[in-house]
Design an enzyme around this catalytic site. Structure first.
Site, short mmCIF file in Angstrom:
data_model
loop_
_atom_site.label_atom_id
_atom_site.label_comp_id
_atom_site.label_asym_id
_atom_site.label_seq_id
_atom_site.Cartn_x
_atom_site.Cartn_y
_atom_site.Cartn_z
CB CYS A 35 10.47 17.89 -29.25
SG CYS A 35 11.78 17.86 -30.49
CG ASP A 37 11.05 19.52 -33.40
OD1 ASP A 37 9.86 19.52 -33.74
OD2 ASP A 37 11.54 20.36 -32.63
CB CYS A 64 12.65 24.06 -31.99
SG CYS A 64 14.32 23.64 -31.53
CB CYS A 108 17.53 21.80 -29.97
SG CYS A 108 16.14 22.14 -28.86
#
Ligand code: FES
Length: 160
Positions: A35, A37, A64, A108
């Site tokens: 992603c 991040d 996130c 995540c």
């Protein structure tokens, strides 16, 4: 809203341990190939009862909400752990009170796990107080990391 999402929102309302630890013993930065991040974690160790344990852990994230909530939980539960105990923690254990990560959110948690492992690797082989500067491959702030060329600055940790 699911129970997991509710817990994430609660954690975000009062995130713990955000920001840099000056003179940290270990600093780890990872970027998620999934992603984009990024998350950086700082670890500071202390001696307690004859053992070298994590005194403080902190983080900065361009990520996130789930990554921030997991990092907040993880940096709390890392306190008092030895490097070996910290290394053994699984992604699902790092989530603490958030409970199990839904499949879509596992990466995540892996971002937090990757930053932790990177910080442990950069811990100057467990020599307390010996590292008072970032490793050469790390920019001084997470924001600075984003402005450097990717090669040699942002460590991409493969996420299984
Ligand atoms: Fe990128 Fe969560 S969506 S870390």
């Amino acid at each position: 809203m699911s129970s997991f999402e509710t817990k994430v929102q609660e954690a975000l309302a009062n995130p713990h341990n955000q920001g840099e630890i000056p003179n940290a013993d270990g600093v780890g930065t990872v970027g998620s190939p999934e992603c984009g991040d990024m998350l950086r974690m700082w670890l500071k160790f202390t001696e307690k009862d004859g053992k070298r344990v994590i005194d403080r852990a902190s983080f900065q994230a361009f990520g996130c909400q789930t990554a921030i909530a997991v990092a907040s939980m993880a940096t709390e539960l890392l306190r008092g752990k030895t490097a070996a105990e910290a290394k053994d923690l699984t992604v699902q254990e790092l989530t603490g009170g958030l409970g199990p990560l839904p499949p879509m959110k596992i990466h995540c948690g892996q971002l937090v796990e990757g930053a932790l492992r990177n910080a442990l690797e950069n811990d100057a082989a467990g020599t307390p107080g010996k590292v008072d500067a970032l490793p050469a491959n790390q920019a001084p702030t997470l924001a600075a990391s984003l402005h450097r060329k990717p090669a040699g600055t942002v460590r991409i940790v493969p996420l299984d």
